[in-house]
Design an enzyme around this catalytic site. Sequence first.
Site, PDB file in Angstrom:
ATOM      1  CG  ASN A  62      62.688 -64.347  42.106  1.00 42.73           C
ATOM      2  OD1 ASN A  62      62.703 -64.039  43.300  1.00 42.73           O
ATOM      3  ND2 ASN A  62      62.704 -63.445  41.134  1.00 42.73           N
ATOM      4  CD  GLU A  63      60.049 -60.975  41.732  1.00 34.96           C
ATOM      5  OE1 GLU A  63      60.367 -60.683  40.574  1.00 34.96           O
ATOM      6  OE2 GLU A  63      60.241 -60.234  42.693  1.00 34.96           O
ATOM      7  CD  GLU A 105      67.152 -54.633  38.188  1.00 31.64           C
ATOM      8  OE1 GLU A 105      67.747 -55.411  38.955  1.00 31.64           O
ATOM      9  OE2 GLU A 105      65.924 -54.578  38.105  1.00 31.64           O
ATOM     10  CD1 TRP A 106      66.213 -58.606  36.582  1.00 33.01           C
ATOM     11  CD2 TRP A 106      66.971 -60.254  35.275  1.00 33.01           C
ATOM     12  NE1 TRP A 106      66.474 -59.706  37.383  1.00 33.01           N
ATOM     13  CE2 TRP A 106      66.940 -60.720  36.605  1.00 33.01           C
ATOM     14  CE3 TRP A 106      67.426 -61.134  34.279  1.00 33.01           C
ATOM     15  CZ2 TRP A 106      67.341 -62.017  36.961  1.00 33.01           C
ATOM     16  CZ3 TRP A 106      67.823 -62.424  34.644  1.00 33.01           C
ATOM     17  CH2 TRP A 106      67.774 -62.849  35.956  1.00 33.01           C
ATOM     18  CG  ASN A 161      61.264 -61.420  45.904  1.00 32.19           C
ATOM     19  OD1 ASN A 161      61.755 -61.904  46.926  1.00 32.19           O
ATOM     20  ND2 ASN A 161      61.513 -61.886  44.701  1.00 32.19           N
ATOM     21  CE1 TYR A 165      62.124 -56.358  44.987  1.00 35.69           C
ATOM     22  CE2 TYR A 165      63.712 -54.570  45.192  1.00 35.69           C
ATOM     23  CZ  TYR A 165      63.434 -55.910  44.972  1.00 35.69           C
ATOM     24  OH  TYR A 165      64.461 -56.783  44.748  1.00 35.69           O
ATOM     25  CD  GLU A 171      64.420 -60.302  44.846  1.00 37.37           C
ATOM     26  OE1 GLU A 171      64.076 -59.236  44.286  1.00 37.37           O
ATOM     27  OE2 GLU A 171      64.618 -61.363  44.233  1.00 37.37           O
ATOM     28  CG  HIS A 173      66.132 -65.123  40.430  1.00 41.32           C
ATOM     29  ND1 HIS A 173      66.037 -64.695  41.734  1.00 41.32           N
ATOM     30  CD2 HIS A 173      65.884 -64.025  39.672  1.00 41.32           C
ATOM     31  CE1 HIS A 173      65.745 -63.392  41.757  1.00 41.32           C
ATOM     32  NE2 HIS A 173      65.659 -62.959  40.513  1.00 41.32           N
ATOM     33  NE  ARG A 190      65.665 -65.511  47.067  1.00 36.84           N
ATOM     34  CZ  ARG A 190      65.096 -64.729  46.148  1.00 36.84           C
ATOM     35  NH1 ARG A 190      65.065 -63.424  46.297  1.00 36.84           N
ATOM     36  NH2 ARG A 190      64.556 -65.249  45.070  1.00 36.84           N
TER      37      ARG A 190
HETATM   38  C1  GBH Z   1      63.039 -58.312  41.650  1.00 39.34           C
HETATM   39  O1  GBH Z   1      61.725 -58.236  41.202  1.00 39.34           O
HETATM   40  C2  GBH Z   1      63.786 -59.452  40.975  1.00 39.34           C
HETATM   41  O2  GBH Z   1      63.537 -60.663  41.653  1.00 39.34           O
HETATM   42  C3  GBH Z   1      65.274 -59.196  40.923  1.00 39.34           C
HETATM   43  O3  GBH Z   1      65.887 -60.142  40.105  1.00 39.34           O
HETATM   44  C4  GBH Z   1      65.535 -57.784  40.429  1.00 39.34           C
HETATM   45  O4  GBH Z   1      66.881 -57.501  40.281  1.00 39.34           O
HETATM   46  C5  GBH Z   1      64.913 -56.849  41.439  1.00 39.34           C
HETATM   47  O5  GBH Z   1      63.536 -57.058  41.451  1.00 39.34           O
HETATM   48  C6  GBH Z   1      65.092 -55.368  41.141  1.00 39.34           C
HETATM   49  O6  GBH Z   1      64.373 -55.003  40.003  1.00 39.34           O
HETATM   50  O7  GBH Z   1      58.046 -51.995  34.647  1.00 39.34           O
HETATM   51  O8  GBH Z   1      55.925 -53.046  34.247  1.00 39.34           O
HETATM   52  O9  GBH Z   1      57.935 -54.150  33.572  1.00 39.34           O
HETATM   53  C7  GBH Z   1      60.951 -57.213  41.807  1.00 39.34           C
HETATM   54  C8  GBH Z   1      59.561 -57.109  41.232  1.00 39.34           C
HETATM   55  C9  GBH Z   1      58.341 -56.816  39.248  1.00 39.34           C
HETATM   56  C10 GBH Z   1      59.800 -55.116  39.944  1.00 39.34           C
HETATM   57  C11 GBH Z   1      58.346 -56.235  37.858  1.00 39.34           C
HETATM   58  C12 GBH Z   1      59.809 -54.531  38.567  1.00 39.34           C
HETATM   59  C13 GBH Z   1      58.667 -54.249  36.558  1.00 39.34           C
HETATM   60  C14 GBH Z   1      57.295 -53.979  36.089  1.00 39.34           C
HETATM   61  N1  GBH Z   1      59.583 -56.532  39.907  1.00 39.34           N
HETATM   62  N2  GBH Z   1      58.582 -54.805  37.905  1.00 39.34           N
HETATM   63  S1  GBH Z   1      57.299 -53.257  34.513  1.00 39.34           S
END
Ligand code: GBH
Length: 483
Positions: free
Chosen positions: A174-175, A430-431, A307, A309, A373, A129, A83
């Site tokens: 994505n999300e 990682e953003w 996705n 986690y 994910e 994304h 993906r």
């Molecule tokens: C994924 O989102 C993304 O699709 C991916 O790009 C990224 O690398 C991966 O997660 C790992 O982080 O702390 O309140 O700002 C997963 C869902 C939703 C998880 C937002 C982190 C942060 C909430 N994400 N969350 S906050």
Amino acid sequence: MGNSTSTPPARLPKDFMWGFATASFQIEGSTDKDGRGKSIWDDFSRTPGKTRDGGNGDIATDSYARYKEDIALLRQYGVRAYRFSIAWPRIIPLGGRADPVNERGIQWYSDFIDELIKNGITPFVTLYHWDLPQALHERYGGWLNREVVADFEHYARVCFAAFGDRVKYWLTMNEPWCVSVLGYGRGVFAPGRSSDRARSAEGDSSTEPWIVAHHVILAHASAVRAYRESFKPKHGGVIGITLNGDWALPYDDSPENVAAAQHALDDPIYLGHYPDFMHEMLGERLPVFTPDELTLVKGSSDFYGMNTYTTNLCKAGGDDEFQGLVEYTFTRSNGTQLGTQAHCAWLQTYPQGFRDLLNYLYKKYKKPIYVTENGFAVKDEHAMSLEDALHDADRVEYFRGMTDAIARAVAEDGVDVRAYFPWSLLDNFEWADGYETRFGVTYVDYVTQKRYPKDSGKFLAKWFAENVENSGSTTPRLSTGGA
Ligand code: GBH
């Protein structure tokens, strides 16, 4: 559903797809190559203070240049699918439906897809994304403007036409929650708009995230309609969206906390309308779908793309509209923790929640599920020696639990799960966390760009080789050593 973990579950069916997930801006680098336009993440990540370690996407894991190496690595892991996402500003640098299409960008993804197929790997493509063309943001406010719906549909059509003969699995977005809330509410993701003036000079967090989400949903649904009408008849693929969906458990048995957990699970795409509690919470601020739009949105995903986690314990209350006035915690009422803490505050290991989520979604929506994910960031992995980082025991424990949960959901509970994409093939950008948080099953040395499989990557390769009915196609070849 059963809870037994003592006996090994039955094997997954031979057409089960597994592989790793990535996203364009997090891995590609080469932001000025082959006519790419800027995305909203380019400037945002280069602005001091926006990422934790000052990292940006200029080089990332250099995967635009090293794509053959990455595909060789995928092959070593024995994956059946991969993906990845397409960067809109590589395909249409200025973003809009009247703007020029960039043939060099198309050529690169076309070569990439061919190389995957040559290696027996099924491409699974995300169209968006998070890397919106910066030009659209400047021209009309990007996702805030209804114009974006037609521009996204056009971009999607260009991709379907260019790659649809070889790509049979499509994700539009994505999300949406992250796009809307993190980009236009909390302002922690590009374009960084927020009412919080310490973060942003502009933005209105009480209205903009909901407007953006509305446009994201309509853009998704319009692209799906275009695919079904004009491409699916000849290409025969499937298309849907992927949501960030973590399992929600009530903090305790109180009716308000039980309702809070339910709010955390409801979403407009699969319900086909905004949930009632959103109307109550937002009133006039919630955008309205016309009857035609409701028809467009309802059923606009061929599968449940997700996705996922972690699991959150949910308490009613607080004033955070972005979480539907629900507070999340990992600390149970008896003071114990739900699971092993990751490097990110929002993530703990809890495999039973994954199995329960799969069961819940399948019973509720009766659609095949694609887990697009799932992954774990080991605490302080960025500060470890290479040797220590490769022995990522907490990530192995995480994936051991999650793979067991999937196998049992399929074999014992009868849930129709078709795909599983651990996040991520590589440590990557990682953003807002920059490079400090590592989600890879492969370690990346950012000085040399060398890739080193971690124990978790080897675990997954072995697990899937042993637990999917053999289709005779792929076998992991990790004994040959690192990449
Ligand atoms: C994924 O989102 C993304 O699709 C991916 O790009 C990224 O690398 C991966 O997660 C790992 O982080 O702390 O309140 O700002 C997963 C869902 C939703 C998880 C937002 C982190 C942060 C909430 N994400 N969350 S906050």
